[in-house]
Design an enzyme around this catalytic site. Structure first.
Site, short mmCIF file in Angstrom:
data_model
loop_
_atom_site.label_atom_id
_atom_site.label_comp_id
_atom_site.label_asym_id
_atom_site.label_seq_id
_atom_site.Cartn_x
_atom_site.Cartn_y
_atom_site.Cartn_z
N GLY A 239 41.03 46.97 39.03
CA GLY A 239 40.94 46.72 37.60
C GLY A 239 40.66 47.89 36.70
CD GLU A 273 40.48 43.48 46.53
OE1 GLU A 273 41.14 43.03 45.57
OE2 GLU A 273 39.93 42.76 47.38
N PRO A 274 41.30 49.19 44.13
CG PRO A 274 40.87 51.50 44.26
CD PRO A 274 40.54 50.20 44.92
N GLY A 275 44.29 49.68 42.29
CA GLY A 275 45.73 49.90 42.41
C GLY A 275 46.16 50.90 41.35
NE ARG A 276 46.67 48.83 35.31
CZ ARG A 276 47.68 48.04 34.97
NH1 ARG A 276 48.79 48.54 34.51
NH2 ARG A 276 47.57 46.73 35.09
NE ARG A 312 52.59 48.01 33.84
CZ ARG A 312 51.99 48.38 32.75
NH1 ARG A 312 52.48 49.38 32.03
NH2 ARG A 312 50.88 47.79 32.35
CE1 TYR A 316 52.53 41.37 33.07
CE2 TYR A 316 53.32 43.61 33.47
CZ TYR A 316 52.90 42.39 33.94
OH TYR A 316 52.86 42.17 35.29
CB CYS A 342 73.51 41.86 29.98
SG CYS A 342 74.76 43.08 30.36
CE1 TYR A 370 50.31 46.04 40.19
CE2 TYR A 370 49.17 47.52 38.68
CZ TYR A 370 49.14 46.62 39.72
OH TYR A 370 47.94 46.28 40.29
#
Ligand code: LLP
Length: 420
Positions: A239, A273-276, A312, A316, A342, A370
């Protein structure tokens, strides 16, 4: 801090000018910086040095085998959400005994695969899932290591689509019901309670929500201890946010210091659990302007990367920085950077001031997380090539997908060849 910078007016990935990368490998092209990934791993490791810990890199952010292998070499474990992600970790040389398995809809086959591989912990997200884990473990004759993902009903104060810790989200077991769930799990001979798990959201730019969640979890933990249910670890999920534009997220050190302080003396290991934050700013997406065009008032740079390569912005409305590979000399013009797909929502950025025209190269920053992991073949567009730069060396870590690979496994109807 990343290792993409202008030298003599030309954007470089570490020591390699990006125009050379585009020439040699084509566009769209994901470019990762090994040095940046190394630095991020070291920063997280240093931030957690005051407590026994396990960094479980969230594979969903970027599951490229080279990225996973690098994380494993740094001693990271992994957070996976599917059998496919666990298989990726194994294929990259990762150790399943350092992997936690999250996700609301794990199928029994996936649970069995994970248990056979010796998974570190299954993060159960519901009572029916706990029951399924118990059944699968009994069938295999093993005791399943479990944590319960607790939904603490805390607002992560981030984009609603990436907020997961509110009661209204599908994730986890509501905190009021968690103690009852732990009692059941502790009584079950096929389950071994290992920890408490929680993940409240992504792209958080303040440490306050996670401290709020932690305080609630510590009350739960005290209740469990009164009932004689001990745990070895607390998993606070991922997060931590990154800088896409004007955000000011805390450093890993600042984000985790308050957490570590509150856990002092409790004898717990901290899992995260870091991702970004591990990968976003270690990657750019290089794309070339195909045409510049004007429709009425609006000016468009039509580029060769679309929402299938990087979804992304379309999904979002995320703002991602777009820069020219050659540092612009002019003022530039305000335009929308759109892809060839398209769909009207196929854009990478709107109202950007860019000094670019046909044939020029652009780079979307912060694309390491991502980006490729959410890419698709929509409009029958092959998955982009991915390279990792290490100083002046370039490694292809994913070859551009061949056209025929897109329809691999598809077949014609019988007799189709005579059909008119
Ligand atoms: N652990 C769990 C259980 C998660 O669901 C997630 C992300 C993470 C860890 C990693 O979170 P991070 O450190 O990356 O914030 N596709 C969205 C982000 C979705 C995040 C989903 N869960 C985006 O592009 O912004």
């Amino acid at each position: 801090m990343d290792l993409f910078s202008y030298r003599e007016g030309l954007l470089h990935a570490e020591d390699v000018p990006v125009d050379a990368l585009a020439r040699d490998y084509g566009t769209p092209l994901y470019v990762y910086s090994k040095g940046t990934l190394d630095r991020h791993c070291e920063a997280f490791e240093a931030a957690l040095s005051g407590i026994p810990h396990l960094i479980c890199y969230a594979v969903k952010a970027n599951g490229n085998l080279a990225v996973l292998n690098l994380m494993a070499r740094h001693g990271c474990g992994f957070d996976v959400v599917s059998e496919g992600e666990l298989r990726r970790v194994i294929a990259a040389g990762g150790d399943p005994s350092r992997v936690v398995f999250s996700g609301v809809g794990k199928r029994r086959e996936e649970l069995a695969f994970a248990l056979r591989q010796g998974i570190r912990c299954l993060n159960a997200e519901s009572l029916p899932e706990l029951a399924a884990i118990s059944e699968v473990a009994a069938d295999l004759g093993v005791v399943a290591p479990v944590a319960i993902r607790v939904n603490p009903d805390v607002d992560a104060r981030t984009h609603p689509s990436i907020s997961t810790g509110l009661r209204s989200n599908k994730f986890g077991i509501p905190i009021e019901e968690a103690l009852g769930a732990y009692r059941e799990a502790a009584r079950d001979p096929h389950l071994s309670v290992q920890g408490i798990d929680c993940h409240i959201g992504s792209q958080m730019v303040s440490g306050a929500p996670i401290l709020e969640a932690l305080d609630r979890l510590l009350i739960l933990l005290d209740g469990m201890q009164r009932d004689g249910i001990g745990v070895g670890h607390l998993d606070l999920g991922g997060g931590l946010g990154v800088i896409y534009g004007d955000e000011e997220p805390p450093s890993p050190q600042d984000f985790y210091s308050g957490i570590i302080e509150r856990l002092r003396g409790r004898g717990l290991s901290l899992y995260i659990e870091p991702g970004r934050a591990m990968v976003a700013n270690a990657g750019i997406l290089l794309t070339r302007v195909v045409f510049k065009k004007q429709n009425g008032e609006r000016r468009f740079l039509v580029v060769d990367a679309g929402m299938n390569d990087l979804v992304r912005p379309a999904l979002y409305n995320s703002w991602m920085d777009i820069i020219t590979a050659r540092k612009g000399t002019g003022e530039g013009e305000t335009c929308d950077v759109v892809g060839p797909v398209c769909e009207s929502d196929d854009f990478l950025g709107r109202d950007r001031r860019l000094d670019a025209g046909e044939g020029d190269l652009l780079a979307v920053r912060g694309a390491g997380a991502y980006g490729s992991s959410m890419s698709s073949n929509y409009n029958a567009r092959p998955l982009a090539c991915e390279v990792m730069v290490d100083g002046s060396r370039v490694h292809v870590v994913r070859a551009r997908q061949e056209f025929a690979d897109m329809w691999k496994g598809e077949s014609l109807l019988p007799g189709q060849s005579d059909a008119r």
